[in-house]
Write an enzyme that holds these catalytic residues in place. Structure first.
Site, PDB file in Angstrom:
ATOM      1  N   HIS A   4      -1.357   1.464  -4.391  1.00 28.70           N
ATOM      2  CA  HIS A   4      -1.685   2.891  -4.215  1.00 28.70           C
ATOM      3  C   HIS A   4      -0.771   3.782  -5.042  1.00 28.70           C
ATOM      4  CE1 HIS A   4      -3.693   1.891  -0.093  1.00 28.70           C
ATOM      5  NE2 HIS A   4      -4.436   1.551  -1.117  1.00 28.70           N
ATOM      6  N   GLN A  63       0.844  -1.192   0.000  1.00 28.33           N
ATOM      7  CA  GLN A  63       0.000   0.000   0.000  1.00 28.33           C
ATOM      8  C   GLN A  63       0.880   1.243   0.000  1.00 28.33           C
ATOM      9  OE1 GLN A  63      -3.535  -0.499   2.938  1.00 28.33           O
ATOM     10  NE2 GLN A  63      -1.905  -1.792   3.720  1.00 28.33           N
ATOM     11  N   GLY A  68       2.639  -4.504   9.015  1.00 29.31           N
ATOM     12  CA  GLY A  68       2.729  -3.055   9.188  1.00 29.31           C
ATOM     13  C   GLY A  68       1.583  -2.282   8.596  1.00 29.31           C
ATOM     14  N   THR A  69       0.358  -2.812   8.740  1.00 30.10           N
ATOM     15  CA  THR A  69      -0.793  -2.048   8.263  1.00 30.10           C
ATOM     16  C   THR A  69      -1.900  -2.076   9.308  1.00 30.10           C
ATOM     17  OG1 THR A  69      -2.408  -1.740   6.479  1.00 30.10           O
ATOM     18  CG2 THR A  69      -1.790  -4.005   6.971  1.00 30.10           C
ATOM     19  N   SER A  70      -2.596  -0.934   9.393  1.00 36.22           N
ATOM     20  CA  SER A  70      -3.705  -0.844  10.368  1.00 36.22           C
ATOM     21  C   SER A  70      -4.955  -1.515   9.799  1.00 36.22           C
ATOM     22  CB  SER A  70      -3.997   0.635  10.660  1.00 36.22           C
ATOM     23  OG  SER A  70      -4.299   1.293   9.431  1.00 36.22           O
TER      24      SER A  70
HETATM   25  C1  BV8 Z   1     -11.667   3.148  -3.493  1.00 31.81           C
HETATM   26  C2  BV8 Z   1      -1.987   7.116  -1.180  1.00 31.81           C
HETATM   27  C3  BV8 Z   1     -13.297   2.621  -5.096  1.00 31.81           C
HETATM   28  C4  BV8 Z   1      -2.081   8.540  -0.915  1.00 31.81           C
HETATM   29  C5  BV8 Z   1      -3.684   6.052   0.223  1.00 31.81           C
HETATM   30  C6  BV8 Z   1     -16.014   7.241   0.248  1.00 31.81           C
HETATM   31  C7  BV8 Z   1     -15.774   7.398  -1.096  1.00 31.81           C
HETATM   32  C8  BV8 Z   1     -14.890   6.566  -1.775  1.00 31.81           C
HETATM   33  C9  BV8 Z   1     -14.231   5.569  -1.117  1.00 31.81           C
HETATM   34  C10 BV8 Z   1     -14.453   5.441   0.225  1.00 31.81           C
HETATM   35  C11 BV8 Z   1     -15.338   6.244   0.929  1.00 31.81           C
HETATM   36  N1  BV8 Z   1     -15.335   5.853   2.238  1.00 31.81           N
HETATM   37  C12 BV8 Z   1     -14.478   4.830   2.386  1.00 31.81           C
HETATM   38  C13 BV8 Z   1     -13.952   4.573   1.189  1.00 31.81           C
HETATM   39  C14 BV8 Z   1     -12.999   3.595   0.863  1.00 31.81           C
HETATM   40  C15 BV8 Z   1     -11.634   4.237   1.105  1.00 31.81           C
HETATM   41  C16 BV8 Z   1     -11.189   3.784   2.479  1.00 31.81           C
HETATM   42  O1  BV8 Z   1     -10.872   2.630   2.645  1.00 31.81           O
HETATM   43  N2  BV8 Z   1     -11.232   4.695   3.450  1.00 31.81           N
HETATM   44  C17 BV8 Z   1     -10.878   4.279   4.816  1.00 31.81           C
HETATM   45  C18 BV8 Z   1      -9.968   5.322   5.455  1.00 31.81           C
HETATM   46  C19 BV8 Z   1     -12.164   4.080   5.563  1.00 31.81           C
HETATM   47  N3  BV8 Z   1     -10.773   3.708   0.074  1.00 31.81           N
HETATM   48  C20 BV8 Z   1     -10.562   4.428  -1.038  1.00 31.81           C
HETATM   49  O2  BV8 Z   1     -10.952   5.557  -1.248  1.00 31.81           O
HETATM   50  C21 BV8 Z   1      -9.789   3.665  -2.099  1.00 31.81           C
HETATM   51  N4  BV8 Z   1     -10.470   3.726  -3.333  1.00 31.81           N
HETATM   52  O3  BV8 Z   1     -12.307   2.664  -2.599  1.00 31.81           O
HETATM   53  O4  BV8 Z   1     -12.049   3.169  -4.806  1.00 31.81           O
HETATM   54  C22 BV8 Z   1     -14.240   3.763  -5.107  1.00 31.81           C
HETATM   55  C23 BV8 Z   1     -13.908   4.871  -5.868  1.00 31.81           C
HETATM   56  C24 BV8 Z   1     -14.803   5.923  -5.896  1.00 31.81           C
HETATM   57  C25 BV8 Z   1     -15.985   5.861  -5.166  1.00 31.81           C
HETATM   58  C26 BV8 Z   1     -16.284   4.736  -4.389  1.00 31.81           C
HETATM   59  C27 BV8 Z   1     -15.395   3.692  -4.360  1.00 31.81           C
HETATM   60  C28 BV8 Z   1      -8.418   4.296  -2.261  1.00 31.81           C
HETATM   61  C29 BV8 Z   1      -7.615   4.074  -1.007  1.00 31.81           C
HETATM   62  C30 BV8 Z   1      -6.196   4.565  -1.248  1.00 31.81           C
HETATM   63  C31 BV8 Z   1      -5.990   5.868  -0.526  1.00 31.81           C
HETATM   64  N5  BV8 Z   1      -4.582   6.259  -0.669  1.00 31.81           N
HETATM   65  N6  BV8 Z   1      -2.411   6.439   0.025  1.00 31.81           N
HETATM   66  C32 BV8 Z   1      -1.054   8.980   0.081  1.00 31.81           C
HETATM   67  O5  BV8 Z   1      -0.299   8.133   0.632  1.00 31.81           O
HETATM   68  O6  BV8 Z   1      -1.000  10.186   0.303  1.00 31.81           O
HETATM   69  S1  BV8 Z   1      -4.114   5.214   1.626  1.00 31.81           S
HETATM   70  C33 BV8 Z   1      -3.039   5.457   2.905  1.00 31.81           C
HETATM   71  O7  BV8 Z   1      -3.469   4.533   3.921  1.00 31.81           O
HETATM   72  C34 BV8 Z   1      -1.592   5.071   2.644  1.00 31.81           C
HETATM   73  O8  BV8 Z   1      -1.307   4.781   1.313  1.00 31.81           O
HETATM   74  C35 BV8 Z   1      -1.406   3.804   3.444  1.00 31.81           C
HETATM   75  O9  BV8 Z   1      -0.694   2.891   2.701  1.00 31.81           O
HETATM   76  C36 BV8 Z   1      -2.803   3.353   3.636  1.00 31.81           C
HETATM   77  C37 BV8 Z   1      -3.034   2.371   4.757  1.00 31.81           C
HETATM   78  O10 BV8 Z   1      -2.391   2.867   5.897  1.00 31.81           O
HETATM   79  P1  BV8 Z   1      -1.315   1.892   6.571  1.00 31.81           P
HETATM   80  O11 BV8 Z   1      -0.290   1.542   5.546  1.00 31.81           O
HETATM   81  O12 BV8 Z   1      -2.017   0.785   7.230  1.00 31.81           O
HETATM   82  O13 BV8 Z   1      -0.609   2.840   7.604  1.00 31.81           O
HETATM   83  P2  BV8 Z   1      -1.138   3.213   9.063  1.00 31.81           P
HETATM   84  O14 BV8 Z   1      -0.345   4.391   9.527  1.00 31.81           O
HETATM   85  O15 BV8 Z   1      -2.630   3.284   9.045  1.00 31.81           O
HETATM   86  O16 BV8 Z   1      -0.757   1.945   9.951  1.00 31.81           O
HETATM   87  C38 BV8 Z   1       0.605   1.626  10.187  1.00 31.81           C
HETATM   88  C39 BV8 Z   1       0.602   0.305  10.915  1.00 31.81           C
HETATM   89  O17 BV8 Z   1       1.953  -0.097  11.089  1.00 31.81           O
HETATM   90  C40 BV8 Z   1      -0.013   0.390  12.314  1.00 31.81           C
HETATM   91  O18 BV8 Z   1      -0.862  -0.720  12.505  1.00 31.81           O
HETATM   92  C41 BV8 Z   1       1.208   0.308  13.238  1.00 31.81           C
HETATM   93  O19 BV8 Z   1       0.896  -0.374  14.440  1.00 31.81           O
HETATM   94  C42 BV8 Z   1       2.154  -0.518  12.415  1.00 31.81           C
HETATM   95  N7  BV8 Z   1       3.577  -0.317  12.701  1.00 31.81           N
HETATM   96  C43 BV8 Z   1       4.182   0.799  13.174  1.00 31.81           C
HETATM   97  N8  BV8 Z   1       5.531   0.580  13.259  1.00 31.81           N
HETATM   98  C44 BV8 Z   1       5.742  -0.693  12.808  1.00 31.81           C
HETATM   99  C45 BV8 Z   1       4.510  -1.272  12.460  1.00 31.81           C
HETATM  100  N9  BV8 Z   1       4.396  -2.514  11.989  1.00 31.81           N
HETATM  101  C46 BV8 Z   1       5.536  -3.230  11.861  1.00 31.81           C
HETATM  102  N10 BV8 Z   1       6.754  -2.750  12.164  1.00 31.81           N
HETATM  103  C47 BV8 Z   1       6.894  -1.498  12.652  1.00 31.81           C
HETATM  104  N11 BV8 Z   1       8.135  -1.032  12.960  1.00 31.81           N
END
Ligand code: BV8
Ligand code: ZN
Length: 248
Positions: free
Chosen positions: A120, A102, A189-191
Site C-alpha cells: 500500500h 499493508q 494483525g489484519t482484519s
Molecule cells: C484495488 C493506504 C484494483 C491508505 C489502504 C470499488 C472500487 C475499487 C476497488 C474496490 C471497490 N470496492 C472494493 C474494492 C476493493 C478495495 C477493498 O478491498 N475495499 C474493502 C474495504 C472492501 N481495495 C482497493 O481499492 C485496492 N485497490 O482493488 O485496485 C482496482 C482498482 C480500480 C478499480 C477496481 C479495482 C486498494 C486497497 C488499498 C487501500 N489503502 N491504505 C491509508 O492507509 O490511508 S487500506 C487500509 O486498510 C490500510 O492500509 C490497512 O493496511 C488496510 C487493511 O487494514 P488492516 O491493516 O487490516 O487494519 P484494521 O484496522 O482493519 O485491522 C487491524 C487488525 O489488527 C484487527 O483485526 C485487530 O483485531 C488486530 N489487532 C489489533 N491489535 C493487535 C492486533 N493484532 C495483533 N496484535 C495487536 N496488538
C-alpha cells in the site's frame, strides 16, 4: 501461549516463510488501527476509506495532505515494537523469508527489515501526480502541503495506494509468488477485509502452506487457518522466537 506440536515442528523445519502484516502489528507502537475503532478510522467526520481515496486526491488534495500530515505527526512519536523487531530478525533465520505489509507507517523498515513488500506504499514518500517522480520525506511532519514536483512542477500526493487505486506495479505479483511457494505463512494483525492483499493467505493455503494467524480477534480468515494464536503480536512473536531459538 499454547502452541501446537505441529506449529513447533513447522517452525523448526520451515525453509520458506512468508508473513503478511496489517495495522495490528503497529498497534502496540501506538499507531491507531483502522477498524478496531482506532482514531485512524475517521477524519473530520469522514470515514477513512473516504478521505483515503483516489476521489479525494482528485477533488481535495489539500484535505488529503492535512489527513496524512496529522498521521505523520502521530507516527513521529511512535517506535517499532517487539513484533517489528522479531520480524526483522527473521529475515536471516530462514532459507527464504518474505515480509509483505499493508502498513504505510514505515515501522518495519525502522525496525531493520531490509526489503518489505509495501503493497500500500509508504507515508514517508510523496509522488508527483503528473510524472510520478517520488520524493522521500523526513520522519518529522511536513509543511501542510509539500512544494511542487522539482522535475515538472506538478502537484505532489502521498505515495500510498488509496481505495480504488492499483497497487504498485509488480508488488502484488511478487507477494503472491512468494505466498504460492512458501511452507509457512503468518498473517499478523489484519482484519483481512482489504483486497487484493487479503487474498495472499488464501493463496498460500491453497498451495499447501501451513497458515497461522496472530490476532486478538477472529477475522474472516480464522476458519481457514491451520492455527490461530489469539493475542497481541508484540507478545506472541517473542514466544515463537524463543521456540525457534530453542531449535536453533
Ligand atoms: C484495488 C493506504 C484494483 C491508505 C489502504 C470499488 C472500487 C475499487 C476497488 C474496490 C471497490 N470496492 C472494493 C474494492 C476493493 C478495495 C477493498 O478491498 N475495499 C474493502 C474495504 C472492501 N481495495 C482497493 O481499492 C485496492 N485497490 O482493488 O485496485 C482496482 C482498482 C480500480 C478499480 C477496481 C479495482 C486498494 C486497497 C488499498 C487501500 N489503502 N491504505 C491509508 O492507509 O490511508 S487500506 C487500509 O486498510 C490500510 O492500509 C490497512 O493496511 C488496510 C487493511 O487494514 P488492516 O491493516 O487490516 O487494519 P484494521 O484496522 O482493519 O485491522 C487491524 C487488525 O489488527 C484487527 O483485526 C485487530 O483485531 C488486530 N489487532 C489489533 N491489535 C493487535 C492486533 N493484532 C495483533 N496484535 C495487536 N496488538
Ligand atoms: Zn513531476
Amino acid at each position: 501461549m499454547n502452541i501446537s506440536e505441529k506449529l513447533i515442528a513447522k517452525l523448526s523445519e520451515a525453509k520458506k516463510v512468508c508473513v503478511l502484516t496489517g495495522a495490528g502489528v503497529s498497534a502496540e507502537s501506538g499507531v491507531p488501527t483502522f477498524r478496531g475503532g482506532g482514531s485512524a478510522a475517521v477524519w473530520k467526520g469522514m470515514p477513512f476509506d473516504e478521505i483515503s481515496s483516489a476521489k479525494m486526491v482528485r477533488e481535495n488534495l489539500s484535505e488529503v495532505w492535512e489527513w496524512f500530515d496529522y498521521r505523520r505527526g502521530v507516527l513521529a512519536k511512535c517506535a517499532p515494537n517487539p513484533a517489528h523487531v522479531i520480524l526483522a530478525e527473521w529475515e536471516t533465520r530462514f532459507v527464504e523469508f518474505t515480509l509483505v505489509t499493508q502498513n504505510i507507517d514505515g515501522l518495519h523498515r525502522r525496525a531493520g527489515s531490509k526489503n518489505p513488500i509495501e503493497v500500500h506504499g509508504s507515508i514517508n514518500r510523496s509522488r508527483c501526480v503528473e510524472c510520478s517522480r517520488t520524493v522521500l520525506m523526513d520522519a518529522g511532519t511536513i509543511p501542510h502541503e509539500p512544494d511542487k514536483c522539482m522535475d515538472c512542477g506538478g502537484n505532489l500526493r502521498p505515495d500510498v495506494v488509496l481505495f480504488g487505486e492499483m497497487l504498485p506495479a509488480g508488488a502484488f505479483e511478487k507477494a503472491s509468488e512468494k505466498a504460492e511457494n512458501c511452507d509457512l505463512f503468518f498473517v499478523i494483525g489484519t482484519s483481512a477485509l482489504v483486497y487484493p492483499a487479503a487474498m495472499l493467505p488464501e493463496i498460500a493455503k491453497s498451495r499447501g502452506a501451513f497458515l497461522v494467524e496472530i490476532n486478538p480477534e477472529e477475522t474472516p480468515l480464522t476458519r481457514f487457518c491451520d492455527e490461530s494464536l489469539s493475542g497481541k503480536a508484540g507478545e506472541i512473536l517473542p514466544g515463537l522466537n524463543e521456540i525457534l531459538k530453542g531449535h536453533a
